[in-house]
Design a protein around this motif. Sequence first.
Motif, short mmCIF file in Angstrom:
data_model
loop_
_atom_site.label_atom_id
_atom_site.label_comp_id
_atom_site.label_asym_id
_atom_site.label_seq_id
_atom_site.Cartn_x
_atom_site.Cartn_y
_atom_site.Cartn_z
N LEU A 1 45.29 55.38 46.36
CA LEU A 1 45.41 54.47 47.49
C LEU A 1 46.70 54.81 48.22
CD1 LEU A 1 44.56 50.83 46.29
CD2 LEU A 1 43.02 52.59 47.19
N GLY A 2 46.68 54.69 49.54
CA GLY A 2 47.91 54.83 50.31
C GLY A 2 48.78 53.60 50.06
N GLU A 3 49.99 53.66 50.59
CA GLU A 3 50.94 52.55 50.39
C GLU A 3 50.34 51.23 50.83
OE1 GLU A 3 55.18 52.96 51.79
OE2 GLU A 3 54.35 54.91 52.27
N ILE A 4 50.23 50.31 49.90
CA ILE A 4 49.77 48.96 50.24
C ILE A 4 50.87 48.30 51.08
CG2 ILE A 4 49.17 46.70 49.29
CD1 ILE A 4 48.20 48.37 46.77
N GLY A 5 50.45 47.64 52.13
CA GLY A 5 51.43 47.00 53.01
C GLY A 5 51.49 47.66 54.37
N LEU A 6 51.00 48.90 54.44
CA LEU A 6 50.99 49.58 55.75
C LEU A 6 49.76 49.17 56.56
CD1 LEU A 6 52.29 53.17 54.93
CD2 LEU A 6 53.56 51.07 55.36
N GLY A 7 48.79 48.54 55.88
CA GLY A 7 47.61 48.03 56.58
C GLY A 7 47.68 46.51 56.67
N SER A 8 46.52 45.88 56.81
CA SER A 8 46.51 44.42 57.02
C SER A 8 46.65 43.64 55.72
CB SER A 8 45.23 44.01 57.76
OG SER A 8 44.09 44.50 57.07
N VAL A 9 46.52 44.31 54.57
CA VAL A 9 46.68 43.61 53.28
C VAL A 9 48.17 43.56 52.95
CG1 VAL A 9 46.17 43.68 50.81
CG2 VAL A 9 44.42 44.36 52.47
N LYS A 10 48.75 42.37 53.05
CA LYS A 10 50.19 42.23 52.82
C LYS A 10 50.52 41.13 51.82
CE LYS A 10 51.36 43.83 57.51
NZ LYS A 10 51.74 45.22 57.23
N ALA A 11 49.52 40.32 51.46
CA ALA A 11 49.76 39.21 50.52
C ALA A 11 49.53 39.71 49.09
CB ALA A 11 48.82 38.06 50.83
N GLY A 12 50.36 39.20 48.17
CA GLY A 12 50.31 39.68 46.79
C GLY A 12 48.96 39.50 46.12
N ALA A 13 48.37 38.32 46.27
CA ALA A 13 47.12 38.03 45.56
C ALA A 13 45.98 38.92 46.07
CB ALA A 13 46.76 36.56 45.72
N GLU A 14 45.94 39.08 47.38
CA GLU A 14 44.88 39.92 47.97
C GLU A 14 45.06 41.38 47.54
OE1 GLU A 14 45.08 40.02 52.25
OE2 GLU A 14 42.89 40.12 52.40
N ALA A 15 46.31 41.83 47.54
CA ALA A 15 46.59 43.20 47.11
C ALA A 15 46.22 43.38 45.64
CB ALA A 15 48.07 43.52 47.33
N ALA A 16 46.56 42.37 44.81
CA ALA A 16 46.30 42.49 43.37
C ALA A 16 44.80 42.64 43.10
CB ALA A 16 46.84 41.26 42.65
N ARG A 17 43.99 41.91 43.89
CA ARG A 17 42.54 42.00 43.68
C ARG A 17 42.06 43.43 43.98
NH1 ARG A 17 41.42 37.87 46.56
NH2 ARG A 17 40.76 38.92 48.47
N MET A 18 42.57 44.02 45.06
CA MET A 18 42.13 45.38 45.43
C MET A 18 42.71 46.44 44.50
SD MET A 18 41.81 45.25 49.56
CE MET A 18 40.95 43.88 50.37
N VAL A 19 43.95 46.22 44.03
CA VAL A 19 44.54 47.14 43.03
C VAL A 19 43.66 47.14 41.77
CG1 VAL A 19 46.48 47.35 41.40
CG2 VAL A 19 46.92 47.08 43.86
N GLY A 20 43.18 45.96 41.41
CA GLY A 20 42.30 45.86 40.23
C GLY A 20 41.00 46.64 40.44
N TRP A 21 40.41 46.52 41.62
CA TRP A 21 39.18 47.29 41.90
C TRP A 21 39.48 48.79 41.86
CZ3 TRP A 21 38.05 43.93 46.84
CH2 TRP A 21 37.47 42.71 46.44
N ALA A 22 40.61 49.16 42.46
CA ALA A 22 40.97 50.59 42.48
C ALA A 22 41.12 51.10 41.05
CB ALA A 22 42.27 50.78 43.27
N ARG A 23 41.85 50.35 40.23
CA ARG A 23 42.10 50.78 38.85
C ARG A 23 40.79 50.90 38.09
NH1 ARG A 23 46.55 47.16 37.52
NH2 ARG A 23 47.95 48.69 38.45
#
Length: 400
Positions: free
Chosen positions: A175-197
Amino acid sequence: MATVATEQKSGRVVIRNVGLMLSGDIDRPILEADTLVVEDGLIVAVGRAADCDTGLARTTIDARGTALAPGLIDSHVHPVFGDWTPRQNQLGWIESCLHGGVTTMISAGEVHLPGRPKDIVGVKALAITAQRAFDGMRAAGVGGGVKVLAGAPVIEQGMTEQDFADMAAAGVRLLGEIGLGSVKAGAEAARMVGWARKHGMQSTIHTGGPSIPGSGLIDADVVLEADADVIGHVNGGHTALPYTQVCRLCEKSSRALEIVHNGNERIAILTARHAIELKCPHRVILGTDAPAGSGVQPLGILRMIALLSSLADVPAEIAIGFATGNTARMRGLRQGLIEVGRPADLVFLDKAQHSAGRDLLDSIRLGDIPGVGMVVIEGLVRCARSRNTPPAVEVPLVVG
Ligand SMILES: [Zn+2]
């Protein structure tokens, strides 16, 4: 520009008269060895000459007493397409980094592409295209044969687990750097990090203030909640978080602490020291964050090694391990260590001419960057004496 295609195999390569064998492993940084043997791109023997089978070599390299280390890994770059960056309108920047000892670069997102798509199907298409294109580019020898691991989508709101599954199935591993797109909130990012992992994709998060107009702040709370695999530029890119927040990231997370050239140098030094105090030096990995507003730094990883060794009191052989073996382990790469079975991605180093240091390691401890004498990728010689580093006192020679 080097154009040796990488489909060709190295055959048997014997490297002899190595003066200092640096493993890249910070637990055992210096090996009792002066000889390394490669077979079709893989290391098959490391040891004393008498203990290695050195017969029938296609290529013999006399190291002439220089040091041999794993090729350096830049954990944080922003490539776009080919050996071109629109950020500073430069051609040949990847091949220029080869002359700084870099043999692998890891994309933190192809974010500098003019008109970069932000709709979900476009994000996925770009990630797949970039992964394919950089893989193919290496096979064609463009960029000096440097391994550019790219195809790192910047995640956007509205993505679903199926999007991650689709990209993973197509070969996207980052994944590219989280935060450079529209996902900036921790909980939303954590959900997508989990899917990525779950789908075998590694994640990185932007840390610190905005890098350029249009990007935003990601603070320690968001970084900890998102729990990405790599705390991207923990020393900011450029603007660092307050040091108390950086300490929290060191103490409360077990993820990789990525220190970059295009960051705050004071926080770089303090973070390296703190990681050592906390007995987690294995988490420290190095990047440049190039190309960026600060530009392309062909010697950026060598400069980070010299910075941390001279000002954070990190032994030079350990600082080299930050840029090689540590990154290999934190990133799940085969390259980055001198060990039997690993790809023969190698850099020959010697102290720079007229350095005040007694030898290579001492010169780095004094803050001088070393001279690169040769770079080898999968057993193939990619450059001889670097055109970019200060000249090394001694350089290896291909003798047969
Ligand atoms: Zn960033």
